[in-house]
Scaffold this motif. Structure first.
Motif, PDB file in Angstrom:
ATOM      1  N   MET A  48      93.465  10.601 -46.994  1.00 20.45           N
ATOM      2  CA  MET A  48      93.547   9.121 -46.971  1.00 20.45           C
ATOM      3  C   MET A  48      94.212   8.538 -48.328  1.00 20.45           C
ATOM      4  O   MET A  48      94.588   9.143 -49.422  1.00 20.45           O
ATOM      5  CB  MET A  48      92.078   8.448 -47.114  1.00 20.45           C
ATOM      6  CG  MET A  48      91.426   8.707 -45.656  1.00 20.45           C
ATOM      7  SD  MET A  48      89.937   7.908 -45.408  1.00 20.45           S
ATOM      8  CE  MET A  48      90.535   6.693 -44.194  1.00 20.45           C
ATOM      9  N   VAL A  49      94.857   7.516 -48.031  1.00 20.63           N
ATOM     10  CA  VAL A  49      95.738   6.869 -49.049  1.00 20.63           C
ATOM     11  C   VAL A  49      95.651   5.312 -48.972  1.00 20.63           C
ATOM     12  O   VAL A  49      95.714   4.777 -48.087  1.00 20.63           O
ATOM     13  CB  VAL A  49      97.474   7.121 -48.618  1.00 20.63           C
ATOM     14  CG1 VAL A  49      98.405   6.570 -49.779  1.00 20.63           C
ATOM     15  CG2 VAL A  49      97.698   8.569 -48.599  1.00 20.63           C
ATOM     16  N   SER A  50      95.569   4.636 -50.301  1.00 15.82           N
ATOM     17  CA  SER A  50      95.658   3.322 -50.651  1.00 15.82           C
ATOM     18  C   SER A  50      96.677   2.762 -51.394  1.00 15.82           C
ATOM     19  O   SER A  50      97.212   3.767 -52.269  1.00 15.82           O
ATOM     20  CB  SER A  50      94.179   2.953 -51.166  1.00 15.82           C
ATOM     21  OG  SER A  50      94.299   3.201 -52.282  1.00 15.82           O
ATOM     22  N   THR A  51      97.228   1.694 -50.799  1.00 20.84           N
ATOM     23  CA  THR A  51      98.504   1.011 -51.646  1.00 20.84           C
ATOM     24  C   THR A  51      97.926  -0.496 -51.816  1.00 20.84           C
ATOM     25  O   THR A  51      97.488  -1.156 -50.890  1.00 20.84           O
ATOM     26  CB  THR A  51      99.735   0.981 -50.690  1.00 20.84           C
ATOM     27  OG1 THR A  51      99.812   2.571 -50.380  1.00 20.84           O
ATOM     28  CG2 THR A  51     100.869   0.552 -51.438  1.00 20.84           C
ATOM     29  N   SER A  52      97.919  -0.735 -53.188  1.00 25.37           N
ATOM     30  CA  SER A  52      97.683  -1.975 -53.528  1.00 25.37           C
ATOM     31  C   SER A  52      98.912  -2.773 -54.053  1.00 25.37           C
ATOM     32  O   SER A  52      99.598  -2.249 -54.863  1.00 25.37           O
ATOM     33  CB  SER A  52      96.703  -2.108 -54.731  1.00 25.37           C
ATOM     34  OG  SER A  52      95.571  -1.337 -54.233  1.00 25.37           O
ATOM     35  N   VAL A  53      99.326  -4.124 -53.568  1.00 29.43           N
ATOM     36  CA  VAL A  53     100.572  -4.715 -54.250  1.00 29.43           C
ATOM     37  C   VAL A  53     100.085  -5.918 -54.941  1.00 29.43           C
ATOM     38  O   VAL A  53      99.384  -6.560 -54.328  1.00 29.43           O
ATOM     39  CB  VAL A  53     101.340  -5.023 -53.038  1.00 29.43           C
ATOM     40  CG1 VAL A  53     102.686  -5.754 -53.319  1.00 29.43           C
ATOM     41  CG2 VAL A  53     101.976  -3.608 -52.291  1.00 29.43           C
TER      42      VAL A  53
END
Length: 94
Positions: A48-53
């Motif tokens: 699983m991958v999370s991306t926060s911007v």
């Protein structure tokens, strides 16, 4: 803009991890100053991958800190391995 990407391998229950992230972690991200977007991705095979911007570097760094605490307190049994964490300036976007 700045982003933080965290890759988790060996996830034991992706559906439950997604539920907990959506209900508990997403609200934490929305509180971080400069929040733009957050994504939690099921890449399959226990990954699983999370991306926060965020608008600035401080927001991206705060997201990494909050993620570590949330994983420790809420997801340790589901995410048994430490994530690969990458942060940096967004240099292109659509």
């Amino acid at each position: 803009m700045y982003a933080a990407v965290r890759r988790y391998e060996g996830v034991t229950d992706p559906a439950e991890a997604g539920r907990r992230v959506n209900e508990g972690f997403v609200p934490l991200m929305r509180e971080v100053p400069g929040f733009v977007a957050y994504y939690w991705i099921d890449a399959g095979n226990g990954v699983m991958v999370s991306t926060s911007v965020f608008r600035d570097q401080a927001g991206a760094e705060e997201s990494v800190s909050r993620a570590a605490g949330f994983v420790r307190d809420q997801l340790a049994t589901l995410l048994p391995n430490p994530p690969q964490v990458t942060t940096g300036e967004v240099v292109a976007s659509a």
